[in-house]
Motif scaffolding. Structure first.
Motif, PDB file in Angstrom:
ATOM      1  N   ASN A 190       0.790  -1.226   0.000  1.00 50.57           N
ATOM      2  CA  ASN A 190       0.000   0.000   0.000  1.00 50.57           C
ATOM      3  C   ASN A 190       0.825   1.281   0.000  1.00 50.57           C
ATOM      4  OD1 ASN A 190      -2.459  -1.560   0.322  1.00 50.57           O
ATOM      5  ND2 ASN A 190      -1.910  -1.813   2.467  1.00 50.57           N
ATOM      6  N   TYR A 191       2.137   1.180   0.218  1.00 56.15           N
ATOM      7  CA  TYR A 191       2.964   2.379   0.321  1.00 56.15           C
ATOM      8  C   TYR A 191       4.231   2.231  -0.518  1.00 56.15           C
ATOM      9  CZ  TYR A 191       0.003   3.090   4.432  1.00 56.15           C
ATOM     10  OH  TYR A 191      -1.055   3.232   5.273  1.00 56.15           O
ATOM     11  N   GLU A 192       4.658   3.345  -1.101  1.00 60.92           N
ATOM     12  CA  GLU A 192       5.912   3.372  -1.852  1.00 60.92           C
ATOM     13  C   GLU A 192       7.117   3.380  -0.907  1.00 60.92           C
ATOM     14  OE1 GLU A 192       6.313   3.348  -5.207  1.00 60.92           O
ATOM     15  OE2 GLU A 192       4.132   3.066  -5.441  1.00 60.92           O
ATOM     16  N   SER A 193       6.949   3.971   0.263  1.00 61.98           N
ATOM     17  CA  SER A 193       8.004   4.003   1.276  1.00 61.98           C
ATOM     18  C   SER A 193       7.362   4.266   2.626  1.00 61.98           C
ATOM     19  CB  SER A 193       9.049   5.082   0.964  1.00 61.98           C
ATOM     20  OG  SER A 193       8.461   6.372   1.006  1.00 61.98           O
ATOM     21  N   PHE A 194       8.009   3.786   3.682  1.00 64.02           N
ATOM     22  CA  PHE A 194       7.518   4.032   5.030  1.00 64.02           C
ATOM     23  C   PHE A 194       8.624   3.711   6.017  1.00 64.02           C
ATOM     24  CE2 PHE A 194       6.167  -0.241   3.792  1.00 64.02           C
ATOM     25  CZ  PHE A 194       6.706  -1.011   4.810  1.00 64.02           C
ATOM     26  N   LYS A 195       8.403   4.204   7.272  1.00 66.53           N
ATOM     27  CA  LYS A 195       9.351   3.986   8.356  1.00 66.53           C
ATOM     28  C   LYS A 195       8.575   3.507   9.583  1.00 66.53           C
ATOM     29  CE  LYS A 195      12.208   7.901   6.830  1.00 66.53           C
ATOM     30  NZ  LYS A 195      12.801   9.211   7.238  1.00 66.53           N
ATOM     31  N   ILE A 196       9.032   2.428  10.190  1.00 64.38           N
ATOM     32  CA  ILE A 196       8.383   1.891  11.384  1.00 64.38           C
ATOM     33  C   ILE A 196       9.439   1.582  12.438  1.00 64.38           C
ATOM     34  CG2 ILE A 196       6.416   0.920  10.134  1.00 64.38           C
ATOM     35  CD1 ILE A 196       7.785  -1.805  10.291  1.00 64.38           C
ATOM     36  N   PHE A 197       9.007   1.512  13.686  1.00 64.32           N
ATOM     37  CA  PHE A 197       9.900   1.095  14.768  1.00 64.32           C
ATOM     38  C   PHE A 197       9.083   0.393  15.837  1.00 64.32           C
ATOM     39  CE2 PHE A 197       8.236   4.947  16.597  1.00 64.32           C
ATOM     40  CZ  PHE A 197       8.290   4.772  17.976  1.00 64.32           C
ATOM     41  N   GLU A 198       9.770  -0.404  16.640  1.00 61.32           N
ATOM     42  CA  GLU A 198       9.103  -1.135  17.720  1.00 61.32           C
ATOM     43  C   GLU A 198      10.055  -1.282  18.898  1.00 61.32           C
ATOM     44  OE1 GLU A 198       6.789  -5.339  18.726  1.00 61.32           O
ATOM     45  OE2 GLU A 198       7.789  -5.077  16.794  1.00 61.32           O
ATOM     46  N   LEU A 199       9.512  -1.073  20.083  1.00 65.15           N
ATOM     47  CA  LEU A 199      10.206  -1.363  21.330  1.00 65.15           C
ATOM     48  C   LEU A 199       9.565  -2.613  21.908  1.00 65.15           C
ATOM     49  CD1 LEU A 199      10.531   2.204  22.847  1.00 65.15           C
ATOM     50  CD2 LEU A 199      12.440   0.656  22.456  1.00 65.15           C
ATOM     51  N   GLY A 200      10.281  -3.708  21.851  1.00 65.22           N
ATOM     52  CA  GLY A 200       9.715  -4.982  22.300  1.00 65.22           C
ATOM     53  C   GLY A 200      10.765  -5.864  22.931  1.00 65.22           C
ATOM     54  N   ARG A 201      10.335  -7.006  23.382  1.00 61.20           N
ATOM     55  CA  ARG A 201      11.226  -7.929  24.080  1.00 61.20           C
ATOM     56  C   ARG A 201      11.521  -9.152  23.222  1.00 61.20           C
ATOM     57  NH1 ARG A 201       8.391  -7.765  30.114  1.00 61.20           N
ATOM     58  NH2 ARG A 201       8.908  -5.601  30.573  1.00 61.20           N
ATOM     59  N   ALA A 202      12.753  -9.605  23.334  1.00 62.61           N
ATOM     60  CA  ALA A 202      13.193 -10.826  22.667  1.00 62.61           C
ATOM     61  C   ALA A 202      13.599 -11.828  23.738  1.00 62.61           C
ATOM     62  CB  ALA A 202      14.366 -10.533  21.730  1.00 62.61           C
ATOM     63  N   TYR A 203      13.411 -13.107  23.446  1.00 66.35           N
ATOM     64  CA  TYR A 203      13.629 -14.155  24.429  1.00 66.35           C
ATOM     65  C   TYR A 203      14.499 -15.262  23.845  1.00 66.35           C
ATOM     66  CZ  TYR A 203       9.279 -11.932  26.015  1.00 66.35           C
ATOM     67  OH  TYR A 203       8.326 -11.025  26.382  1.00 66.35           O
ATOM     68  N   GLU A 204      15.317 -15.842  24.690  1.00 64.17           N
ATOM     69  CA  GLU A 204      16.079 -17.013  24.294  1.00 64.17           C
ATOM     70  C   GLU A 204      16.326 -17.889  25.514  1.00 64.17           C
ATOM     71  OE1 GLU A 204      20.760 -15.773  24.538  1.00 64.17           O
ATOM     72  OE2 GLU A 204      19.706 -15.325  22.681  1.00 64.17           O
ATOM     73  N   GLN A 205      16.552 -19.163  25.245  1.00 64.25           N
ATOM     74  CA  GLN A 205      16.771 -20.105  26.332  1.00 64.25           C
ATOM     75  C   GLN A 205      18.125 -19.854  26.979  1.00 64.25           C
ATOM     76  OE1 GLN A 205      16.439 -24.157  25.112  1.00 64.25           O
ATOM     77  NE2 GLN A 205      16.094 -24.922  27.179  1.00 64.25           N
ATOM     78  N   ASN A 206      18.123 -19.956  28.313  1.00 61.61           N
ATOM     79  CA  ASN A 206      19.339 -19.740  29.070  1.00 61.61           C
ATOM     80  C   ASN A 206      19.489 -20.883  30.059  1.00 61.61           C
ATOM     81  OD1 ASN A 206      21.173 -18.802  31.220  1.00 61.61           O
ATOM     82  ND2 ASN A 206      21.118 -16.862  30.129  1.00 61.61           N
ATOM     83  N   ASP A 207      20.616 -21.596  29.976  1.00 57.62           N
ATOM     84  CA  ASP A 207      20.800 -22.782  30.812  1.00 57.62           C
ATOM     85  C   ASP A 207      20.842 -22.441  32.294  1.00 57.62           C
ATOM     86  OD1 ASP A 207      20.885 -24.314  28.530  1.00 57.62           O
ATOM     87  OD2 ASP A 207      23.069 -24.192  28.337  1.00 57.62           O
ATOM     88  N   LYS A 208      21.348 -21.265  32.640  1.00 56.35           N
ATOM     89  CA  LYS A 208      21.499 -20.907  34.049  1.00 56.35           C
ATOM     90  C   LYS A 208      20.184 -20.398  34.647  1.00 56.35           C
ATOM     91  CE  LYS A 208      26.402 -19.692  33.640  1.00 56.35           C
ATOM     92  NZ  LYS A 208      27.422 -18.626  33.844  1.00 56.35           N
ATOM     93  N   GLU A 209      19.451 -19.572  33.902  1.00 56.38           N
ATOM     94  CA  GLU A 209      18.257 -18.930  34.436  1.00 56.38           C
ATOM     95  C   GLU A 209      17.001 -19.313  33.663  1.00 56.38           C
ATOM     96  OE1 GLU A 209      19.064 -14.808  34.298  1.00 56.38           O
ATOM     97  OE2 GLU A 209      20.739 -14.880  35.715  1.00 56.38           O
ATOM     98  N   PHE A 210      17.058 -20.391  32.913  1.00 56.05           N
ATOM     99  CA  PHE A 210      15.959 -20.903  32.099  1.00 56.05           C
ATOM    100  C   PHE A 210      15.685 -20.028  30.885  1.00 56.05           C
ATOM    101  CE2 PHE A 210      11.364 -20.771  31.072  1.00 56.05           C
ATOM    102  CZ  PHE A 210      11.275 -22.020  30.473  1.00 56.05           C
ATOM    103  N   SER A 211      15.611 -18.704  31.082  1.00 57.67           N
ATOM    104  CA  SER A 211      15.325 -17.831  29.952  1.00 57.67           C
ATOM    105  C   SER A 211      16.073 -16.514  30.106  1.00 57.67           C
ATOM    106  CB  SER A 211      13.822 -17.558  29.837  1.00 57.67           C
ATOM    107  OG  SER A 211      13.364 -16.829  30.953  1.00 57.67           O
TER     108      SER A 211
END
Length: 313
Positions: A190-211
């Motif tokens: 729908n657009y020829e150009s645009f700019k977006i941003f997001e402040l969010g959380r990412a997660y990964e497995q951690n052996d010491k603290e589970f996540s």
């Protein structure tokens, strides 16, 4: 009753109490004030009336000026009257709820003090929207195998839900980049150009603290005609300066790799790539997406993405 049911029975004992020792039950005292009771109920009633109501219900009142201390009778102190709100309810019940005029509650409005992380995120939102004309987006923190496979994103340290609602929402996202590509693919129609941003959380497995949970800033620029990579670099440089962060934009380093994007990821453009060194660590990357990966998402144009880990700021 026993004799009525069985006239031949002989009573040889007496009634015995088989409950807890009442002497071991500590009396319950609740502090309040006449002003608080009147404010909550929204009515101006006499202090004497409040005392009479409590006394008639078996409560003992010890008043000192505006402050009162109410002793709750034992037969009401068993999860019936426990808090100040319960005392106020008793006055309102006896006074009659129908006699209380309807009005809006009186509440104090005080400014909210933001934490350092919340304050910085507010600065980022204001900067990106007001000065860089970006739109903030919010994506779901759950993704599926199909999206990660389509983006060729490593999900070896994934956090998978045991009872996921759908197969497209069964993994806690390891990064915001795959979803950014998906959002660009949807909006480029729908657009020829645009700019977006997001402040969010990412997660990964951690052996010491589970996540391991981190807050990331994702910025994505799309242009159908030309690459927005230079514009993205300038935006990141201006943002770093605006936030006064101890960071700089630098080239790849043979020993110190990016912590947010694998430098072996096939989605990286071979030339349009820079790292963001934040407090001595490569906590960010600025790159254009490889045309072959854009083709898999059916994106016709050019996409540049910046991803920054804000967890250590």
């Amino acid at each position: 009753l026993v004799k009525e049911l069985c006239p031949e029975a002989t009573i040889v004992g007496k009634a015995e109490y088989d409950g807890p020792d009442l002497n071991d039950i500590k009396p319950l005292y609740i502090n309040s004030s006449y002003t608080k009771i009147k404010t909550v109920l929204g009515i101006d009633i006499e202090n004497g009336y409040i005392n009479r109501v409590f006394s008639s219900l078996g409560f003992e009142v010890n008043a000192k000026a505006d402050e009162i201390q109410v002793k709750v009778p034992t037969f009401r102190a068993t999860k019936d009257v426990e808090y100040e709100a319960d005392l106020i309810e008793e006055i309102g019940r006896i006074f009659g709820y129908d006699n209380i005029p309807v009005r809006s509650p009186r509440l104090d409005i005080a400014p909210v003090k933001l934490s350092p992380a919340q304050g910085m995120q507010k600065q980022i939102r204001d900067f990106m929207t007001a000065r860089k004309n970006c739109y903030e987006v919010i994506s779901y923190p759950l993704v599926g195998d199909d999206l990660l496979k389509k983006a060729h994103w490593d999900n070896s340290k994934q956090l998978r839900l045991v009872n996921a609602l759908t197969k497209d929402a069964q993994i806690m996202r390891p990064s915001l980049v795959p979803q950014a590509l998906n959002m660009v693919a949807l909006n480029q129609k729908n657009y020829e150009s645009f700019k977006i941003f997001e402040l969010g959380r990412a997660y990964e497995q951690n052996d010491k603290e589970f996540s391991k949970e981190q807050t990331h800033l994702m910025i994505a620029f799309y242009s159908k005609e030309s690459t927005p990579f230079i514009s993205m670099l300038n935006t990141c440089a201006d943002l770093i300066k605006h936030l006064n962060l101890p960071a700089d934009i630098c080239d790849r380093h043979p020993k110190f790799m990016s912590t947010v994007v694998s430098e072996d990821w096939i989605g990286l453009h071979p030339y349009e790539y820079q790292n963001i060194r934040l407090m001595g660590r490569m906590e960010g990357s600025v790159f254009s997406v490889h045309p072959l990966l854009l083709k898999e998402f059916k994106i016709k144009g050019n996409v540049s993405i910046a991803i920054i880990n804000l967890a250590g700021v």
